[in-house]
Design a protein around this motif. Sequence first.
Motif, mmCIF file in Angstrom:
data_model
loop_
_atom_site.group_PDB
_atom_site.id
_atom_site.type_symbol
_atom_site.label_atom_id
_atom_site.label_comp_id
_atom_site.label_asym_id
_atom_site.label_seq_id
_atom_site.Cartn_x
_atom_site.Cartn_y
_atom_site.Cartn_z
ATOM 1 N N ASN A 74 -7.721 3.096 3.018
ATOM 2 C CA ASN A 74 -8.044 2.725 1.635
ATOM 3 C C ASN A 74 -6.822 2.264 0.844
ATOM 4 O O ASN A 74 -6.970 1.776 -0.280
ATOM 5 C CB ASN A 74 -8.691 3.915 0.909
ATOM 6 C CG ASN A 74 -10.168 4.038 1.222
ATOM 7 O OD1 ASN A 74 -10.810 3.075 1.650
ATOM 8 N ND2 ASN A 74 -10.726 5.224 1.005
ATOM 9 N N ARG A 75 -5.627 2.481 1.362
ATOM 10 C CA ARG A 75 -4.404 2.073 0.654
ATOM 11 C C ARG A 75 -3.586 1.043 1.435
ATOM 12 O O ARG A 75 -2.998 0.139 0.851
ATOM 13 C CB ARG A 75 -3.505 3.284 0.372
ATOM 14 C CG ARG A 75 -4.005 4.261 -0.658
ATOM 15 C CD ARG A 75 -4.017 3.693 -2.064
ATOM 16 N NE ARG A 75 -2.702 3.256 -2.501
ATOM 17 C CZ ARG A 75 -2.503 2.441 -3.535
ATOM 18 N NH1 ARG A 75 -3.527 1.989 -4.230
ATOM 19 N NH2 ARG A 75 -1.297 2.083 -3.879
ATOM 20 N N ILE A 135 6.254 5.037 1.404
ATOM 21 C CA ILE A 135 6.385 6.257 0.593
ATOM 22 C C ILE A 135 6.776 7.464 1.464
ATOM 23 O O ILE A 135 7.696 8.201 1.114
ATOM 24 C CB ILE A 135 5.120 6.490 -0.260
ATOM 25 C CG1 ILE A 135 5.038 5.369 -1.313
ATOM 26 C CG2 ILE A 135 5.163 7.854 -0.948
ATOM 27 C CD1 ILE A 135 3.758 5.353 -2.117
ATOM 28 N N PRO A 136 6.135 7.681 2.635
ATOM 29 C CA PRO A 136 6.628 8.757 3.501
ATOM 30 C C PRO A 136 8.094 8.559 3.908
ATOM 31 O O PRO A 136 8.844 9.533 4.024
ATOM 32 C CB PRO A 136 5.700 8.685 4.725
ATOM 33 C CG PRO A 136 4.432 8.099 4.188
ATOM 34 C CD PRO A 136 4.874 7.105 3.144
ATOM 35 N N THR A 147 0.801 10.308 -1.262
ATOM 36 C CA THR A 147 1.329 9.092 -0.654
ATOM 37 C C THR A 147 1.001 7.901 -1.542
ATOM 38 O O THR A 147 0.664 6.820 -1.083
ATOM 39 C CB THR A 147 0.781 8.926 0.783
ATOM 40 O OG1 THR A 147 0.968 10.163 1.471
ATOM 41 C CG2 THR A 147 1.517 7.840 1.543
ATOM 42 N N ARG A 150 -2.007 9.790 16.302
ATOM 43 C CA ARG A 150 -3.002 8.710 16.438
ATOM 44 C C ARG A 150 -2.357 7.321 16.488
ATOM 45 O O ARG A 150 -3.057 6.312 16.543
ATOM 46 C CB ARG A 150 -4.091 8.743 15.342
ATOM 47 C CG ARG A 150 -4.687 10.108 15.082
ATOM 48 C CD ARG A 150 -5.250 10.780 16.297
ATOM 49 N NE ARG A 150 -6.468 10.142 16.801
ATOM 50 C CZ ARG A 150 -7.084 10.504 17.922
ATOM 51 N NH1 ARG A 150 -6.584 11.478 18.644
ATOM 52 N NH2 ARG A 150 -8.184 9.892 18.311
ATOM 53 N N GLY A 186 -4.859 4.612 11.346
ATOM 54 C CA GLY A 186 -4.675 5.834 10.541
ATOM 55 C C GLY A 186 -5.964 6.608 10.351
ATOM 56 O O GLY A 186 -6.696 6.871 11.291
ATOM 57 N N ASP A 187 -6.233 6.980 9.109
ATOM 58 C CA ASP A 187 -7.460 7.697 8.764
ATOM 59 C C ASP A 187 -8.086 6.999 7.551
ATOM 60 O O ASP A 187 -7.494 6.053 7.018
ATOM 61 C CB ASP A 187 -7.150 9.175 8.490
ATOM 62 C CG ASP A 187 -6.142 9.366 7.374
ATOM 63 O OD1 ASP A 187 -6.281 8.715 6.316
ATOM 64 O OD2 ASP A 187 -5.209 10.168 7.539
ATOM 65 N N PRO A 188 -9.275 7.433 7.112
ATOM 66 C CA PRO A 188 -9.946 6.679 6.032
ATOM 67 C C PRO A 188 -9.101 6.522 4.767
ATOM 68 O O PRO A 188 -9.137 5.465 4.119
ATOM 69 C CB PRO A 188 -11.203 7.518 5.751
ATOM 70 C CG PRO A 188 -11.479 8.229 7.024
ATOM 71 C CD PRO A 188 -10.135 8.516 7.622
ATOM 72 N N GLN A 189 -8.333 7.557 4.408
ATOM 73 C CA GLN A 189 -7.552 7.473 3.175
ATOM 74 C C GLN A 189 -6.390 6.497 3.337
ATOM 75 O O GLN A 189 -6.055 5.769 2.402
ATOM 76 C CB GLN A 189 -7.046 8.873 2.782
ATOM 77 C CG GLN A 189 -8.148 9.780 2.242
ATOM 78 C CD GLN A 189 -9.116 10.252 3.296
ATOM 79 O OE1 GLN A 189 -8.723 10.597 4.412
ATOM 80 N NE2 GLN A 189 -10.405 10.281 2.983
ATOM 81 N N VAL A 190 -5.787 6.484 4.501
ATOM 82 C CA VAL A 190 -4.727 5.506 4.772
ATOM 83 C C VAL A 190 -5.316 4.091 4.740
ATOM 84 O O VAL A 190 -4.716 3.165 4.188
ATOM 85 C CB VAL A 190 -4.047 5.808 6.129
ATOM 86 C CG1 VAL A 190 -3.142 4.661 6.564
ATOM 87 C CG2 VAL A 190 -3.249 7.104 6.035
ATOM 88 N N GLY A 197 0.810 -1.218 0.000
ATOM 89 C CA GLY A 197 0.000 0.000 0.000
ATOM 90 C C GLY A 197 0.845 1.270 0.000
ATOM 91 O O GLY A 197 0.406 2.321 -0.433
ATOM 92 N N GLY A 198 2.037 1.164 0.539
ATOM 93 C CA GLY A 198 2.978 2.281 0.512
ATOM 94 C C GLY A 198 2.733 3.355 1.553
ATOM 95 O O GLY A 198 3.396 4.387 1.541
ATOM 96 N N GLN A 199 1.809 3.123 2.493
ATOM 97 C CA GLN A 199 1.456 4.205 3.423
ATOM 98 C C GLN A 199 2.539 4.477 4.464
ATOM 99 O O GLN A 199 2.555 5.538 5.096
ATOM 100 C CB GLN A 199 0.107 3.916 4.092
ATOM 101 C CG GLN A 199 -1.030 3.822 3.089
ATOM 102 C CD GLN A 199 -1.148 5.065 2.226
ATOM 103 O OE1 GLN A 199 -1.631 6.107 2.687
ATOM 104 N NE2 GLN A 199 -0.694 4.999 0.987
ATOM 105 N N SER A 250 -11.298 7.278 -1.734
ATOM 106 C CA SER A 250 -10.452 8.442 -1.465
ATOM 107 C C SER A 250 -9.082 8.002 -0.969
ATOM 108 O O SER A 250 -8.970 7.100 -0.130
ATOM 109 C CB SER A 250 -11.130 9.361 -0.439
ATOM 110 O OG SER A 250 -11.400 8.671 0.774
#
Lengths: 265, 156
Positions: free
Chosen positions: A105-106, A35-36, B62, A182, A99-103, A30-32, B57
């Motif tokens: 999702n990946r 990538i950072p 990232t 978080r 994390g959060d919803p976007q994290v 997912g790269g979460q 979304s």
Amino acid sequence: MYAFTYQKPKTVAEAAAALAADGDAKVVSGGQTLIPTLKQRLAAPSALVDLGSIEGLAGITVAGDTVTIGAMTKHAAVAHSAEVQGAIPALAALAEGIGDPQVRNRGTIGGSIANHDPAADYPAGCLGLGATIVTSKRELSADDFFTGMFSTALEDDELVTAVRFPKPKRAAYAKFPNPASRYAIVGVFVADTASGIRVAVTGAGGGVFRATELEAALTAKGFAAGSLDGVTVSSDGLNSDIHASAEYRAHLITVMAKRAVAAAG
Amino acid sequence: MQVEVSLTVNGAAVTATVEPRTLLVQLLREHLALTGTHVGCDTSQCGACVVHVNGASVKSCTMLAVQADGASVTTIEGLATDGTLHPVQEAFREHHGLQCGFCTPGMVMSAVDLLQNNTSPSEAEIREWLEGNICRCTGYHNIVKAVQHAAAAMRG
């Protein structure tokens, strides 16, 4: 980011071969986290091997008392899976809290456990439930898989392909998150399983670990929050940073374990 | 190393040649001139860069552009149809769900994703969902109000 080359293998065997051929290559799912990390130039892999085109690595199956989650399954998919919610609601809730919803999702379960961030949530779920980590080479118990901070038993050319979770009698995860990031300052996953009561702790130490003092107390006195009254966890070796001292984290382990036991019912 | 990527952006087929380290947001802003998607923190925290990839979304700062090969991407520029604002955009305008506007594209894209999965979110659910979108001006109050009104408008 430093430059790197990029490969998108179609099979697990091709991905493993790419890793075997280049010791400086890294896997991206997912790269979460990766990538950072690359953006901060904290890592400089020669190549990224992207697992995104390998069929069959994502998905959830429930058979009997076993929930199997493919390595590339995203946190959101686990959180929203009716099958996971039915079989192991604590695991779906854990995924919903990452994390959060976007994290969500990946990010993927395989990426999370292969990275083994000492404050990540999934390692606590895997260790607490006594999961089996299925790799491209073998099967490992969660107890054997997580070896230390950002370290696992994975070899350089070995990939996580799935995680098998035995359905517990009851379980819950309680996290005390850092108010800004978080991430777990302390997160405790408790499970009453066919092979005994297990308590796994994330955020507090160099990596996920079992709180054997708490497991012993819950086993001796029964699976109830009151069984942990007066039971302390040693602060030796726990993390101490600007967010929390080792002593505070040790205290929180018992507090969060009690909350988790109460939530598991 | 250069890699060719082909994807759909706001309904149109796009092909671009990028380095593997090119971020999706760089592809959108620098190669395709779709500057509605913003880069705020560049560390996955703030959500100003949120776009939809295959309907979900994600933070486009990232995600690598090469990871979006073959995907369908929707940006803030793709929401309005024939000059008519999307109901979420309209609600942000009507209820002043912004002050400086920098976070707004990400807020709107995130809210659209929420409402496609939950047509009647509670205030608490909206606030929880927006955890990955940071606004430093509004205090969130009008943003939440805008999402509530958008939800009502979309339910009809």
